[in-house]
Structure formats: C-alpha cells, structure tokens
Design a protein around this motif. Structure first.
Motif, PDB file in Angstrom:
ATOM      1  N   PRO A   1      36.860  54.474  34.106  1.00  0.00           N
ATOM      2  CA  PRO A   1      36.245  55.689  33.955  1.00  0.00           C
ATOM      3  C   PRO A   1      36.406  56.116  32.311  1.00  0.00           C
ATOM      4  N   GLU A   2      37.540  56.353  32.324  1.00  0.00           N
ATOM      5  CA  GLU A   2      38.108  56.891  30.933  1.00  0.00           C
ATOM      6  C   GLU A   2      38.331  55.925  29.779  1.00  0.00           C
ATOM      7  N   ALA A   3      37.720  54.528  30.142  1.00  0.00           N
ATOM      8  CA  ALA A   3      37.762  53.356  29.404  1.00  0.00           C
ATOM      9  C   ALA A   3      36.537  53.794  28.600  1.00  0.00           C
ATOM     10  N   VAL A   4      35.393  54.129  29.310  1.00  0.00           N
ATOM     11  CA  VAL A   4      33.743  54.345  28.617  1.00  0.00           C
ATOM     12  C   VAL A   4      33.893  55.440  28.368  1.00  0.00           C
ATOM     13  N   ARG A   5      32.822  54.774  26.609  1.00  0.00           N
ATOM     14  CA  ARG A   5      32.121  56.573  26.097  1.00  0.00           C
ATOM     15  C   ARG A   5      31.274  56.290  26.282  1.00  0.00           C
ATOM     16  N   SER A   6      29.931  54.919  26.142  1.00  0.00           N
ATOM     17  CA  SER A   6      28.713  55.222  26.716  1.00  0.00           C
ATOM     18  C   SER A   6      29.067  53.622  27.515  1.00  0.00           C
ATOM     19  N   LEU A   7      27.812  53.509  28.222  1.00  0.00           N
ATOM     20  CA  LEU A   7      27.792  52.412  29.352  1.00  0.00           C
ATOM     21  C   LEU A   7      25.780  52.253  29.414  1.00  0.00           C
TER      22      LEU A   7
ATOM     23  N   ILE B   1      39.295  39.483  32.011  1.00  0.00           N
ATOM     24  CA  ILE B   1      39.446  39.598  30.082  1.00  0.00           C
ATOM     25  C   ILE B   1      38.059  40.605  29.537  1.00  0.00           C
ATOM     26  N   ALA B   2      37.478  40.859  29.710  1.00  0.00           N
ATOM     27  CA  ALA B   2      36.430  41.602  28.808  1.00  0.00           C
ATOM     28  C   ALA B   2      37.376  43.657  29.080  1.00  0.00           C
ATOM     29  N   ALA B   3      38.011  43.087  30.173  1.00  0.00           N
ATOM     30  CA  ALA B   3      39.245  44.812  29.889  1.00  0.00           C
ATOM     31  C   ALA B   3      39.939  44.227  29.242  1.00  0.00           C
ATOM     32  N   SER B   4      40.590  43.129  28.883  1.00  0.00           N
ATOM     33  CA  SER B   4      41.346  42.907  27.974  1.00  0.00           C
ATOM     34  C   SER B   4      41.744  43.105  26.893  1.00  0.00           C
ATOM     35  N   PHE B   5      39.993  43.586  25.679  1.00  0.00           N
ATOM     36  CA  PHE B   5      39.961  43.668  25.091  1.00  0.00           C
ATOM     37  C   PHE B   5      39.517  44.882  24.935  1.00  0.00           C
ATOM     38  N   ILE B   6      39.646  45.899  25.337  1.00  0.00           N
ATOM     39  CA  ILE B   6      39.732  47.417  25.283  1.00  0.00           C
ATOM     40  C   ILE B   6      41.212  47.720  24.867  1.00  0.00           C
ATOM     41  N   GLU B   7      40.966  48.522  24.101  1.00  0.00           N
ATOM     42  CA  GLU B   7      41.862  49.248  24.016  1.00  0.00           C
ATOM     43  C   GLU B   7      42.024  51.196  23.770  1.00  0.00           C
ATOM     44  N   ARG B   8      40.921  51.560  23.251  1.00  0.00           N
ATOM     45  CA  ARG B   8      40.695  53.064  23.156  1.00  0.00           C
ATOM     46  C   ARG B   8      38.879  52.535  23.342  1.00  0.00           C
ATOM     47  N   PRO B   9      38.298  54.102  24.057  1.00  0.00           N
ATOM     48  CA  PRO B   9      37.562  54.150  24.948  1.00  0.00           C
ATOM     49  C   PRO B   9      36.523  53.430  24.040  1.00  0.00           C
ATOM     50  N   VAL B  10      35.445  52.686  24.330  1.00  0.00           N
ATOM     51  CA  VAL B  10      34.642  51.719  24.223  1.00  0.00           C
ATOM     52  C   VAL B  10      33.137  51.723  24.538  1.00  0.00           C
ATOM     53  N   ASP B  11      32.165  52.122  23.711  1.00  0.00           N
ATOM     54  CA  ASP B  11      30.499  52.106  24.098  1.00  0.00           C
ATOM     55  C   ASP B  11      30.138  50.261  24.977  1.00  0.00           C
ATOM     56  N   LEU B  12      30.486  50.166  25.934  1.00  0.00           N
ATOM     57  CA  LEU B  12      30.569  49.270  26.608  1.00  0.00           C
ATOM     58  C   LEU B  12      28.848  48.603  27.237  1.00  0.00           C
ATOM     59  N   ILE B  13      28.983  47.192  26.649  1.00  0.00           N
ATOM     60  CA  ILE B  13      27.323  46.965  27.441  1.00  0.00           C
ATOM     61  C   ILE B  13      27.265  45.465  27.972  1.00  0.00           C
ATOM     62  N   GLY B  14      25.971  45.281  28.694  1.00  0.00           N
ATOM     63  CA  GLY B  14      25.978  44.129  29.430  1.00  0.00           C
ATOM     64  C   GLY B  14      24.997  43.840  30.291  1.00  0.00           C
ATOM     65  N   HIS B  15      24.779  42.338  30.046  1.00  0.00           N
ATOM     66  CA  HIS B  15      23.286  41.720  30.272  1.00  0.00           C
ATOM     67  C   HIS B  15      23.990  40.928  31.628  1.00  0.00           C
ATOM     68  N   SER B  16      22.676  41.354  32.609  1.00  0.00           N
ATOM     69  CA  SER B  16      22.997  40.442  33.881  1.00  0.00           C
ATOM     70  C   SER B  16      23.982  40.992  34.044  1.00  0.00           C
ATOM     71  N   PHE B  17      24.634  39.440  35.024  1.00  0.00           N
ATOM     72  CA  PHE B  17      26.084  38.910  34.906  1.00  0.00           C
ATOM     73  C   PHE B  17      26.635  39.832  34.289  1.00  0.00           C
TER      74      PHE B  17
ATOM     75  N   GLN C   1      32.374  58.566  39.790  1.00  0.00           N
ATOM     76  CA  GLN C   1      32.736  58.721  38.623  1.00  0.00           C
ATOM     77  C   GLN C   1      32.918  58.443  37.371  1.00  0.00           C
ATOM     78  N   ILE C   2      31.719  57.854  36.960  1.00  0.00           N
ATOM     79  CA  ILE C   2      31.605  57.985  35.613  1.00  0.00           C
ATOM     80  C   ILE C   2      30.497  58.601  34.864  1.00  0.00           C
ATOM     81  N   ASP C   3      31.221  59.205  34.014  1.00  0.00           N
ATOM     82  CA  ASP C   3      30.997  60.221  33.560  1.00  0.00           C
ATOM     83  C   ASP C   3      30.205  60.047  31.748  1.00  0.00           C
ATOM     84  N   ALA C   4      30.138  58.960  31.882  1.00  0.00           N
ATOM     85  CA  ALA C   4      29.571  58.885  30.536  1.00  0.00           C
ATOM     86  C   ALA C   4      28.127  59.219  30.387  1.00  0.00           C
ATOM     87  N   PRO C   5      27.402  58.625  29.323  1.00  0.00           N
ATOM     88  CA  PRO C   5      26.040  58.322  28.915  1.00  0.00           C
ATOM     89  C   PRO C   5      25.493  56.937  29.790  1.00  0.00           C
ATOM     90  N   VAL C   6      24.859  56.705  30.778  1.00  0.00           N
ATOM     91  CA  VAL C   6      24.650  55.656  31.019  1.00  0.00           C
ATOM     92  C   VAL C   6      22.957  55.096  31.094  1.00  0.00           C
TER      93      VAL C   6
END
Length: 270
Positions: free
Chosen positions: A109-115, A80-96, A208-213
């Motif tokens: 990893p190419e879908a993530v601008r920052s994590l 479900i989360a991936a269905s909202f991604i159309e271009r690289p995003v700043d991806l944020i998550g809490h807990s689960f 393989q994640i090369d975005a800033p985490v």
C-alpha cells in the motif's frame, strides 16, 4: 517505444505525458497498453504515465508459461507491473488490469498514491451474490469450451460479454486470430478472477490501503461489474464509486473522456 526484459518476459512499454506525478496503467485481457493513450494523454501535464503490454499482448513477447499453475499469469503480470514502480504512483487498471493493480495495492500500500479501478473482474469479491450466481453458468460453459480447445467459440463468447459490443464476424480476421490465440491466457486467468489464489480478498488486506480509491463501472456492463465494485468499496477506508451512463465494459475505448475526467478527480484527492 522501449522494450526490455521484465521478470524474464520481453515487455513493450511507453510513457504518456511529461508531468511530475508518476502513474502506471495496466490494460485489460486481450487489450494493449496503447488503449490508455486517449485516456491519459489529456493528463500529460500532470502525470507521466507508464503503460505496458502484458505478456502475449500488443508488442510484448508471447506468453510461454513455466508452469500451468492456475493464476500464474496474474502473478507474473503483477510482478512486471511492480517492476515499473520506483516511488509512490497513481495506479490505474482496467478489468484484469484493475485486479492486478489491486493486488499490488494490497501487497504494498505504501507504493500507491491513488488507485483507480475500472471494471475490476475480481469476481471472488462478490462470491455468492445473485450476480455471481447468474454469471457462474456462463463461465462454466466458457471454461468447458477452453478445456476442449474450442478457442474460436470461446473467443466469440468472451468478446460478446466483455468486448465493445462489435459483432464477432465484423472484426478484422487478424484481430479474431489474435483473440483466439489469447484464449489460453484467459483460461489461466479465470481462477484468479473466481478463486483468488493471489489472496487479494484476504481478511485485512484491502483495509490497509490508505490511498484514495475510485471504482468505475458502466451501467451497460454485465451486472456482476457493479456488484464487484460495491463489494470492494465496502472494504476500503477512502473510496468513491462512479457509474458511467451508456458505458459497457470497455470504458477506456468507448468513454475515454469521461474516464479521463474521473481519473483527474481521483488525482485531485491525493
């Protein structure tokens, strides 16, 4: 708030902000997408952040699993989360939600601008540590309560460890009822946390994640939280960690401003 079908699940979602940078924020177990509003609204000039209610949470439809396969809920949440991604995003998550975000970043990893991962509960990452060994008996007891359908006591114990610190008996009756009903979801998610059927921790995955985490935890959280962050950080090429003084597990609710500032710092790194 829009509501549509995502991966066969009726999903409620909203967009916070009008900035040019797309962001996606995934909430915790027993939470809702609205929890992100005080955290992400101050970043609205920079980001347009999509938040959604996980199945069986908030205003999304109840979770009606097609399979009782352990970890099925995490897989659905990631889809479900991936269905909202159309271009690289700043991806944020809490807990689960942080575990789901990390699963997406490992898979694409190419879908993530920052994590930004806040208190991820991917306990598999710290398996065998002293903190993991301390947690395991408590989890075994919680599992037993859920297996024997003692959902009220399970919810009470779950909230004691992973809630805001508010006493169970002081929660409004409708909230207690909702948490009790959601324990079946927690039961399905537990193997995702401890056994990692999604193979997030597989060799070479996180590397393989090369975005800033950025990994964030509170100094009043269960000790396993810091250990998980440490274990994940050790495998990432571009990573920072932050410990928020006085904070427990529910940082988005209790320390929204501090979390906003930390997310902003990670955005600046990308």
């Amino acid at each position: 708030m829009p509501k549509d079908m995502r991966q066969g699940a009726e999903t409620n979602w909203q967009v916070i902000g009008e900035g040019e940078r797309p962001a996606l924020a995934i909430h915790c177990m027993l939470g809702s997408g609205e929890m992100w509003t005080p955290v992400l609204a101050p970043l609205g000039a920079q980001t347009s952040a999509t938040t959604f209610d996980l199945p069986g949470h908030g205003k999304s439809a109840p979770w009606t699993p097609e399979t009782v396969e352990p970890g099925a809920y995490q897989r659905l949440a990631a889809q479900i989360a991936a269905s909202f991604i159309e271009r690289p995003v700043d991806l944020i998550g809490h807990s689960f939600g942080a575990s789901v975000a990390l699963r997406i970043a490992v898979a694409a990893p190419e879908a993530v601008r920052s994590l930004t991962l806040v208190e991820p509960v991917l306990f598999k990452a710290a398996e065998g540590s002293a903190e993991w060994q301390e947690l395991r008996p408590h989890q075994d007891h919680l599992d037993e309560l859920m297996q024997t359908r003692q959902y009220e006591e399970a919810a009470r114990r779950f909230m004691r460890a992973w809630g805001t610190g508010q006493e169970w008996d002081t929660l409004p009756p409708h909230q207690r009822a909702r948490f009790i009903a959601q324990m079946e979801i927690v039961a399905n998610v537990t193997p995702s946390n401890f056994d990692d059927p999604g193979q997030i921790t597989r060799e070479g995955g996180m590397e393989q994640i090369d975005a800033p985490v950025l990994l964030v935890y509170g100094d009043r959280s269960p000790p396993i939280s810091a250990r998980v962050c440490e274990a994940i950080a050790a495998r990432l090429p571009d990573v920072g960690t932050a410990c928020v003084p006085g904070a427990g597990h529910m940082l988005p609710l209790t320390h929204a401003q501090q979390l906003t500032d930390l997310i902003a710092l990670n955005l600046d790194r990308s």
